[in-house]
Design a protein around this motif. Structure first.
Motif, mmCIF file in Angstrom:
data_model
loop_
_atom_site.group_PDB
_atom_site.id
_atom_site.type_symbol
_atom_site.label_atom_id
_atom_site.label_comp_id
_atom_site.label_asym_id
_atom_site.label_seq_id
_atom_site.Cartn_x
_atom_site.Cartn_y
_atom_site.Cartn_z
ATOM 1 N N ILE A 106 52.963 85.095 -4.011
ATOM 2 C CA ILE A 106 54.285 85.027 -4.625
ATOM 3 C C ILE A 106 54.201 85.585 -6.051
ATOM 4 C CG2 ILE A 106 56.152 83.498 -5.361
ATOM 5 C CD1 ILE A 106 55.855 83.749 -2.307
ATOM 6 N N THR A 107 55.084 86.521 -6.388
ATOM 7 C CA THR A 107 55.086 87.071 -7.745
ATOM 8 C C THR A 107 55.705 86.109 -8.740
ATOM 9 O OG1 THR A 107 57.200 88.225 -7.394
ATOM 10 C CG2 THR A 107 55.177 89.459 -6.925
ATOM 11 N N HIS A 108 56.750 85.379 -8.318
ATOM 12 C CA HIS A 108 57.376 84.353 -9.157
ATOM 13 C C HIS A 108 58.347 83.566 -8.296
ATOM 14 C CE1 HIS A 108 60.339 87.571 -9.253
ATOM 15 N NE2 HIS A 108 61.234 86.748 -9.759
ATOM 16 N N LEU A 133 48.966 77.670 6.110
ATOM 17 C CA LEU A 133 49.225 78.995 5.536
ATOM 18 C C LEU A 133 49.063 78.950 4.017
ATOM 19 C CD1 LEU A 133 50.071 81.905 5.977
ATOM 20 C CD2 LEU A 133 52.463 81.171 5.933
ATOM 21 N N ASP A 134 48.032 79.632 3.515
ATOM 22 C CA ASP A 134 47.766 79.656 2.078
ATOM 23 C C ASP A 134 48.838 80.461 1.348
ATOM 24 O OD1 ASP A 134 45.483 78.199 2.495
ATOM 25 O OD2 ASP A 134 44.122 79.921 2.402
ATOM 26 N N VAL A 135 49.352 79.877 0.253
ATOM 27 C CA VAL A 135 50.364 80.540 -0.577
ATOM 28 C C VAL A 135 49.842 80.578 -2.004
ATOM 29 C CG1 VAL A 135 52.754 80.551 -1.357
ATOM 30 C CG2 VAL A 135 52.189 79.637 0.910
ATOM 31 N N PHE A 136 49.634 81.784 -2.527
ATOM 32 C CA PHE A 136 49.073 81.979 -3.859
ATOM 33 C C PHE A 136 50.175 82.260 -4.873
ATOM 34 C CE2 PHE A 136 45.584 82.713 -1.040
ATOM 35 C CZ PHE A 136 44.436 82.362 -1.734
ATOM 36 N N GLY A 137 50.024 81.693 -6.056
ATOM 37 C CA GLY A 137 50.958 81.958 -7.133
ATOM 38 C C GLY A 137 50.459 81.333 -8.420
ATOM 39 N N ALA A 138 51.023 81.768 -9.539
ATOM 40 C CA ALA A 138 50.551 81.327 -10.847
ATOM 41 C C ALA A 138 51.331 80.115 -11.341
ATOM 42 C CB ALA A 138 50.668 82.465 -11.861
ATOM 43 N N GLY A 139 50.591 79.132 -11.868
ATOM 44 C CA GLY A 139 51.227 78.005 -12.537
ATOM 45 C C GLY A 139 51.713 76.913 -11.604
ATOM 46 N N SER A 140 52.212 75.843 -12.219
ATOM 47 C CA SER A 140 52.615 74.650 -11.471
ATOM 48 C C SER A 140 53.897 74.853 -10.679
ATOM 49 C CB SER A 140 52.796 73.472 -12.435
ATOM 50 O OG SER A 140 53.809 73.762 -13.393
ATOM 51 N N GLU A 141 54.725 75.831 -11.053
ATOM 52 C CA GLU A 141 55.989 76.046 -10.342
ATOM 53 C C GLU A 141 55.741 76.392 -8.874
ATOM 54 O OE1 GLU A 141 58.287 78.944 -12.406
ATOM 55 O OE2 GLU A 141 58.782 77.610 -14.069
ATOM 56 N N LEU A 142 54.666 77.110 -8.604
ATOM 57 C CA LEU A 142 54.356 77.493 -7.222
ATOM 58 C C LEU A 142 54.082 76.262 -6.367
ATOM 59 C CD1 LEU A 142 51.844 78.192 -5.064
ATOM 60 C CD2 LEU A 142 53.864 79.646 -5.115
ATOM 61 N N LYS A 143 53.349 75.283 -6.917
ATOM 62 C CA LYS A 143 53.067 74.065 -6.154
ATOM 63 C C LYS A 143 54.354 73.297 -5.868
ATOM 64 C CE LYS A 143 50.054 70.031 -5.906
ATOM 65 N NZ LYS A 143 51.116 69.135 -5.408
ATOM 66 N N LYS A 179 47.954 77.509 -3.358
ATOM 67 C CA LYS A 179 46.729 78.003 -3.977
ATOM 68 C C LYS A 179 47.108 78.553 -5.353
ATOM 69 C CE LYS A 179 44.220 77.206 -0.282
ATOM 70 N NZ LYS A 179 43.145 76.195 -0.266
ATOM 71 N N THR A 180 47.187 77.653 -6.317
ATOM 72 C CA THR A 180 47.656 78.061 -7.635
ATOM 73 C C THR A 180 46.496 78.581 -8.485
ATOM 74 O OG1 THR A 180 47.398 75.818 -8.505
ATOM 75 C CG2 THR A 180 49.536 76.391 -7.576
ATOM 76 N N PHE A 181 46.835 79.476 -9.396
ATOM 77 C CA PHE A 181 45.850 79.970 -10.351
ATOM 78 C C PHE A 181 46.489 79.999 -11.734
ATOM 79 C CE2 PHE A 181 47.863 83.542 -8.128
ATOM 80 C CZ PHE A 181 48.382 84.300 -9.180
ATOM 81 N N GLU A 182 45.653 79.996 -12.749
ATOM 82 C CA GLU A 182 46.149 80.030 -14.123
ATOM 83 C C GLU A 182 46.881 81.348 -14.392
ATOM 84 O OE1 GLU A 182 45.993 77.554 -16.365
ATOM 85 O OE2 GLU A 182 45.087 76.305 -14.805
ATOM 86 N N ILE A 183 47.912 81.273 -15.201
ATOM 87 C CA ILE A 183 48.624 82.497 -15.577
ATOM 88 C C ILE A 183 47.642 83.403 -16.318
ATOM 89 C CG2 ILE A 183 50.549 83.447 -16.889
ATOM 90 C CD1 ILE A 183 51.895 80.669 -16.588
ATOM 91 N N PRO A 184 47.339 84.580 -15.767
ATOM 92 C CA PRO A 184 46.250 85.384 -16.334
ATOM 93 C C PRO A 184 46.673 86.146 -17.596
ATOM 94 C CG PRO A 184 47.223 86.519 -14.459
ATOM 95 C CD PRO A 184 47.937 85.205 -14.573
ATOM 96 N N GLU A 185 45.845 86.081 -18.615
ATOM 97 C CA GLU A 185 46.089 86.901 -19.810
ATOM 98 C C GLU A 185 45.584 88.322 -19.586
ATOM 99 O OE1 GLU A 185 47.926 86.128 -22.347
ATOM 100 O OE2 GLU A 185 48.281 84.146 -21.466
ATOM 101 N N GLY A 210 54.962 82.016 -15.158
ATOM 102 C CA GLY A 210 54.038 82.388 -14.095
ATOM 103 C C GLY A 210 54.430 83.631 -13.328
ATOM 104 N N ALA A 211 55.223 84.525 -13.923
ATOM 105 C CA ALA A 211 55.566 85.776 -13.256
ATOM 106 C C ALA A 211 54.381 86.722 -13.331
ATOM 107 C CB ALA A 211 56.791 86.413 -13.897
ATOM 108 N N VAL A 212 53.970 87.251 -12.168
ATOM 109 C CA VAL A 212 52.820 88.146 -12.109
ATOM 110 C C VAL A 212 53.122 89.338 -11.222
ATOM 111 C CG1 VAL A 212 51.135 86.286 -12.474
ATOM 112 C CG2 VAL A 212 51.791 86.921 -10.137
#
Length: 354
Positions: A106-108, A133-143, A179-185, A210-212
């Motif tokens: 997910i991009t956002h 089904l694994d769903v990847f996205g940045a930050g807590s909003e995805l969870k 499957k959340t990950f930190e917002i990448p710098e 968390g837009a990526v």
């Protein structure tokens, strides 16, 4: 003449009688042909990275499916965003097997990028997916999004398991797994398997957290998906990519839509088209600001694929604006439509569009 007509009447009656007597046999032959179209998904060529655009639009164009890009390589499927009506395109497209989805990215968390998640997890589960089904996205909003869909579909899962049985439908396989990950710098690898690796990079789409965007690498081929983003300062990071999939807005035209809506007394549409101009990528240069067109000079990109066009890309005025962009673009540029397919054979520089 009368005998001629009588002859054909008799023949017709005989044929009808024959068909009636043979109707069961005919049905037995017709039904497998009909069902085969639903269940027989053809194998795709080996070592060819396939991009299927199952949704290309925004909430402002309700007649087109919203954002979703599907990658298919060697029997594995990866889905990037799942907007409204994109799952219907996925299934009806006829060459994608939902049971083979390995992960969703997910991009956002805007609605036009997530609203089909429930349909996707259900369709792939019923068709035979054998894990959550694994769903990847940045930050807590995805969870929050994933947990919400799991709760919304809880009764549906329970009913289907009771109806079909646990051996046929395991309830845990009907769940989305966040499957959340930190917002990448900086650009960061967040997923890899035997087929692809996926890198995430932060994009400016405030106030969304968390837009990526994503860079997908498959052998010697690569794709970048911008997600929704304002114009970035530096685009040199896209150099060498085969396909750059980028969103876009025509700010001048959007401003005119806003003004016209205000004139017609529709304050809400006027404000929507006024506000959206500050967090999407203006495509053409204007007197007030540069556009994406200015950033493309000297870039090494196989094809620029324009997606998520604002205003409606099927509008005559916007079609003309897109033609101007394509004419000025230093890159080969295509405007993406629902169900468009791009094929990227590995160990090649070919890009085949269907």
């Amino acid at each position: 003449m009368k005998n001629y007509k009588l002859f054909f009447l008799v023949i017709t009656l005989v044929l009808l009688f024959f068909l009636y007597q043979k109707s069961d046999e005919i049905e037995k032959k017709i039904y497998p042909i009909f069902v085969q179209q639903l269940v027989d998904i053809p194998e795709n060529p080996k070592n060819v990275l396939r991009i299927v655009f199952t949704g290309v639009s925004t909430p402002l164009t309700p007649h087109i499916a919203q954002q979703s890009i599907v990658l298919d390589i060697n029997g594995s499927i990866y889905v990037f965003d799942v907007g409204a009506r994109s799952v219907a395109n996925f299934i009806s497209q006829g060459t994608l097997d939902a049971a083979k989805i390995k992960a969703v990215f997910i991009t956002h968390t805007h609605s036009d990028h997530i609203s089909g998640l429930g349909e996707l997890v259900l369709a792939s589960w019923v068709r035979g997916r054998t894990n959550s089904l694994d769903v990847f996205g940045a930050g807590s909003e995805l969870k929050n999004v994933v947990d919400g869909f799991n709760l919304a579909y809880q009764s549906d899962r329970e009913h289907r398991v009771i109806h079909h049985g646990e051996k046929f439908l395991k309830e845990e396989n009907g769940l989305l797994a966040p499957k959340t990950f930190e917002i990448p710098e900086e650009e960061t690898t967040i997923y890899f398997d035997e087929n692809i690796s996926v890198n995430a990079f932060k994009v400016p789409h405030g106030p969304v957290q968390g837009a990526v965007g994503y860079r997908i690498i498959c052998g010697d081929r690569s794709i970048i998906i911008s997600g929704d983003t304002a114009l970035m300062e530096d685009y040199t990071f896209v150099n060498g990519v085969d396909v750059l999939i980028h969103e876009g807005i025509f700010n001048e035209e959007s401003e005119k839509v806003s003004q016209a809506a205000y004139q017609l007394g529709n304050e809400r549409i006027g404000k929507v088209f006024e506000d959206i101009q500050d967090y999407h990528t203006n495509l053409l240069d204007s007197d007030n600001e540069p556009g994406l067109i200015s950033k493309l000079k000297d870039l090494d990109v196989g094809i620029l694929a324009l997606i998520h066009i604002i205003p409606d890309k099927d509008n005559l005025i916007i079609k003309r604006a897109l033609k101007r962009f394509i004419k000025q673009s230093p890159l080969e540029t295509v405007v993406v439509n629902d169900n468009m397919v791009m094929l990227l054979p590995l160990n090649s520089d070919k890009i085949i569009i269907r």
